[in-house]
Scaffold this motif. Structure first.
Motif, PDB file in Angstrom:
ATOM      1  N   VAL A   1       0.842  -1.198   0.000  1.00  0.00           N
ATOM      2  CA  VAL A   1       0.000   0.000   0.000  1.00  0.00           C
ATOM      3  C   VAL A   1       0.877   1.248   0.000  1.00  0.00           C
ATOM      4  CG1 VAL A   1      -1.672   1.308   1.360  1.00  0.00           C
ATOM      5  CG2 VAL A   1      -2.006  -1.144   0.990  1.00  0.00           C
ATOM      6  N   SER A   2       1.978   1.194   0.726  1.00  0.00           N
ATOM      7  CA  SER A   2       2.881   2.351   0.784  1.00  0.00           C
ATOM      8  C   SER A   2       3.565   2.622  -0.560  1.00  0.00           C
ATOM      9  CB  SER A   2       3.936   2.137   1.868  1.00  0.00           C
ATOM     10  OG  SER A   2       4.739   1.006   1.572  1.00  0.00           O
ATOM     11  N   SER A   3       3.556   1.667  -1.499  1.00  0.00           N
ATOM     12  CA  SER A   3       4.169   1.834  -2.820  1.00  0.00           C
ATOM     13  C   SER A   3       3.150   2.030  -3.924  1.00  0.00           C
ATOM     14  CB  SER A   3       5.026   0.608  -3.159  1.00  0.00           C
ATOM     15  OG  SER A   3       6.040   0.419  -2.210  1.00  0.00           O
ATOM     16  N   ALA A   4       1.864   1.948  -3.618  1.00  0.00           N
ATOM     17  CA  ALA A   4       0.828   2.014  -4.648  1.00  0.00           C
ATOM     18  C   ALA A   4       0.889   3.328  -5.434  1.00  0.00           C
ATOM     19  CB  ALA A   4      -0.547   1.822  -4.034  1.00  0.00           C
ATOM     20  N   ARG A   5       1.285   4.405  -4.793  1.00  0.00           N
ATOM     21  CA  ARG A   5       1.371   5.694  -5.493  1.00  0.00           C
ATOM     22  C   ARG A   5       2.361   5.613  -6.667  1.00  0.00           C
ATOM     23  NH1 ARG A   5       3.696  11.315  -3.039  1.00  0.00           N
ATOM     24  NH2 ARG A   5       3.520  12.499  -4.963  1.00  0.00           N
ATOM     25  N   PHE A   6       3.471   4.924  -6.473  1.00  0.00           N
ATOM     26  CA  PHE A   6       4.461   4.727  -7.538  1.00  0.00           C
ATOM     27  C   PHE A   6       3.781   4.146  -8.783  1.00  0.00           C
ATOM     28  CE2 PHE A   6       7.155   1.534  -9.615  1.00  0.00           C
ATOM     29  CZ  PHE A   6       8.175   2.322 -10.102  1.00  0.00           C
ATOM     30  N   TYR A   7       2.987   3.101  -8.589  1.00  0.00           N
ATOM     31  CA  TYR A   7       2.296   2.460  -9.704  1.00  0.00           C
ATOM     32  C   TYR A   7       1.233   3.383 -10.309  1.00  0.00           C
ATOM     33  CZ  TYR A   7       4.507  -1.965  -8.503  1.00  0.00           C
ATOM     34  OH  TYR A   7       5.412  -2.950  -8.268  1.00  0.00           O
ATOM     35  N   ARG A   8       0.456   4.060  -9.469  1.00  0.00           N
ATOM     36  CA  ARG A   8      -0.580   4.965  -9.977  1.00  0.00           C
ATOM     37  C   ARG A   8       0.024   6.053 -10.853  1.00  0.00           C
ATOM     38  NH1 ARG A   8      -2.690   4.388  -4.747  1.00  0.00           N
ATOM     39  NH2 ARG A   8      -1.824   6.378  -4.128  1.00  0.00           N
ATOM     40  N   GLU A   9       1.166   6.580 -10.471  1.00  0.00           N
ATOM     41  CA  GLU A   9       1.815   7.630 -11.262  1.00  0.00           C
ATOM     42  C   GLU A   9       2.272   7.123 -12.621  1.00  0.00           C
ATOM     43  OE1 GLU A   9       4.834   9.202  -8.693  1.00  0.00           O
ATOM     44  OE2 GLU A   9       3.378  10.390  -7.545  1.00  0.00           O
ATOM     45  N   LEU A  10       2.416   5.810 -12.767  1.00  0.00           N
ATOM     46  CA  LEU A  10       2.796   5.214 -14.047  1.00  0.00           C
ATOM     47  C   LEU A  10       1.586   4.691 -14.815  1.00  0.00           C
ATOM     48  CD1 LEU A  10       6.024   3.292 -12.983  1.00  0.00           C
ATOM     49  CD2 LEU A  10       5.866   5.421 -14.278  1.00  0.00           C
ATOM     50  N   GLY A  11       0.382   5.016 -14.355  1.00  0.00           N
ATOM     51  CA  GLY A  11      -0.821   4.652 -15.082  1.00  0.00           C
ATOM     52  C   GLY A  11      -1.474   3.356 -14.649  1.00  0.00           C
ATOM     53  N   TRP A  12      -1.022   2.752 -13.570  1.00  0.00           N
ATOM     54  CA  TRP A  12      -1.650   1.537 -13.061  1.00  0.00           C
ATOM     55  C   TRP A  12      -2.810   1.942 -12.166  1.00  0.00           C
ATOM     56  CZ3 TRP A  12       1.387  -3.401 -12.808  1.00  0.00           C
ATOM     57  CH2 TRP A  12       2.569  -3.338 -13.550  1.00  0.00           C
ATOM     58  N   TRP A  13      -3.698   1.014 -11.875  1.00  0.00           N
ATOM     59  CA  TRP A  13      -4.759   1.295 -10.923  1.00  0.00           C
ATOM     60  C   TRP A  13      -4.954   0.122  -9.985  1.00  0.00           C
ATOM     61  CZ3 TRP A  13      -5.719   0.150 -15.991  1.00  0.00           C
ATOM     62  CH2 TRP A  13      -6.543  -0.914 -16.250  1.00  0.00           C
ATOM     63  N   GLU A  14      -5.548   0.424  -8.846  1.00  0.00           N
ATOM     64  CA  GLU A  14      -5.777  -0.589  -7.818  1.00  0.00           C
ATOM     65  C   GLU A  14      -6.931  -1.462  -8.267  1.00  0.00           C
ATOM     66  OE1 GLU A  14      -6.049   1.221  -3.944  1.00  0.00           O
ATOM     67  OE2 GLU A  14      -4.323   2.483  -4.386  1.00  0.00           O
ATOM     68  N   ALA A  15      -6.686  -2.776  -8.331  1.00  0.00           N
ATOM     69  CA  ALA A  15      -7.673  -3.719  -8.850  1.00  0.00           C
ATOM     70  C   ALA A  15      -8.209  -4.635  -7.756  1.00  0.00           C
ATOM     71  CB  ALA A  15      -7.048  -4.541  -9.975  1.00  0.00           C
ATOM     72  N   SER A  16      -7.873  -4.366  -6.515  1.00  0.00           N
ATOM     73  CA  SER A  16      -8.369  -5.208  -5.428  1.00  0.00           C
ATOM     74  C   SER A  16      -8.499  -4.379  -4.158  1.00  0.00           C
ATOM     75  CB  SER A  16      -7.417  -6.382  -5.174  1.00  0.00           C
ATOM     76  OG  SER A  16      -6.250  -5.943  -4.487  1.00  0.00           O
TER      77      SER A  16
END
Length: 68
Positions: free
Chosen positions: A24-39
């Motif tokens: 969860v603490s790294s999710a922002r890294f992925y969101r900034e690259l265009g990923w989204w939370e799927a669960s």
């Protein structure tokens, strides 16, 4: 590993969904690259509180920010 993955997708001219379990603490890294939370958030052993992240159009990322 991410560099290899995007390089492989670019060279094979394939687009396929990519997912990752992210802390969860790294999710922002992925969101900034265009990923989204799927669960929903879940406990992931030693990694701790995590969420699955999804990216459908990986080819667009292949040249992003020098990743490949």
């Amino acid at each position: 590993m991410i560099r290899y993955l995007f390089k492989d997708l670019r060279e094979s001219d394939q687009v396929r969904p990519i997912w990752s379990n992210a802390r969860v603490s790294s999710a922002r890294f992925y969101r900034e690259l265009g990923w989204w939370e799927a669960s929903e958030q879940f406990e992931n052993g030693n990694a701790g509180l995590s969420v699955q992240m999804l990216r459908k159009d990986a080819r667009r990322l292949a040249g992003f920010g020098g990743w490949c």
